[in-house]
Scaffold this active site. Structure first.
Site, short mmCIF file in Angstrom:
data_model
loop_
_atom_site.label_atom_id
_atom_site.label_comp_id
_atom_site.label_asym_id
_atom_site.label_seq_id
_atom_site.Cartn_x
_atom_site.Cartn_y
_atom_site.Cartn_z
N SER A 57 -40.20 89.53 -95.23
CA SER A 57 -40.52 88.78 -96.44
C SER A 57 -39.35 87.88 -96.81
O SER A 57 -38.19 88.25 -96.60
CB SER A 57 -40.82 89.76 -97.58
N ASP A 58 -39.67 86.72 -97.35
CA ASP A 58 -38.62 85.82 -97.82
C ASP A 58 -39.17 85.03 -99.00
O ASP A 58 -40.38 84.81 -99.09
CB ASP A 58 -38.16 84.87 -96.73
N GLN A 59 -38.27 84.61 -99.88
CA GLN A 59 -38.69 83.94 -101.10
C GLN A 59 -37.79 82.76 -101.42
O GLN A 59 -36.58 82.82 -101.18
CB GLN A 59 -38.65 84.93 -102.26
#
Length: 195
Positions: A68-70
């Site tokens: 996951s990355d944001q």
């Protein structure tokens, strides 16, 4: 039942995944998170969430690996984690009284079948008007240097907002659990299934 790995060193993502009560391992992948020239925020979180999971794939055969990355998206610009407290204060000053979108990429690699899925979730934050003194006190107290957008929603950062808009508030913390549950079920790991 497939086994699960979280490709993240984030304690906040681990706390979210703990809520599903599925046993898992975690490992922090070392990848370059710098955006490529001309890369859109959506392409960036897609690439980085998948790269994080791919980095661990060889070490975790027969597993489902979550990446996951944001990024924060403000005035069309992708903003990552602040480099220091001055950068955090500057980001929050820009956000005062404005809407900021947070785009989270979510990848699930199934190393059993050499397959993967990647999706994106958006969550919007409308900041209330913030004074310089409020921003300085917040940054000094919470030191949000490890967070895109310079705040921790799961902590004191909630005091910075006027309202939140989106489908899954966990997206804002960095792991969209509603979509993750869907991907896990599709891969044969039902969070409500027998253990």
């Amino acid at each position: 039942m497939p086994r699960l790995v979280l490709a993240s060193g984030s304690r906040f993502r681990r706390q979210l995944l703990d809520r599903l009560e599925i046993p898992y391992a975690w490992d922090s992948p070392a990848i370059d998170e710098a955006p490529r020239p001309g890369e859109s925020p959506r392409a960036l979180v897609h690439r980085l969430s998948l790269a994080k999971a791919e980095r661990l794939a060889a070490d975790w055969p027969d597993h489902l690996i979550i990446g996951s990355d944001q990024v924060a998206v403000f005035d069309g610009e992708a903003l990552g984690k602040p480099a220091d407290e001055a950068a955090a204060r500057a980001q929050l000053a820009r956000f005062s009284g404005r809407r900021v979108s947070f785009l989270t990429g979510l990848a699930l690699i199934d190393t059993r079948h050499a397959s993967h899925r990647v999706c994106h979730e958006r969550y919007d934050v409308i900041f209330r008007p913030l004074s310089e003194a409020e921003i300085a006190r917040y940054v000094a107290r919470e030191r949000p240097l490890d967070a895109a957008g310079s705040f921790h929603m799961e902590g004191l950062g909630i005091s910075l907002f006027e309202r939140l808009e989106g489908d899954d508030p966990n997206t804002l913390i960095g792991l969209p659990l509603i979509r993750l549950c869907q991907l896990l079920r599709e891969a044969g790991l039902d969070p409500l299934g027998p253990r």
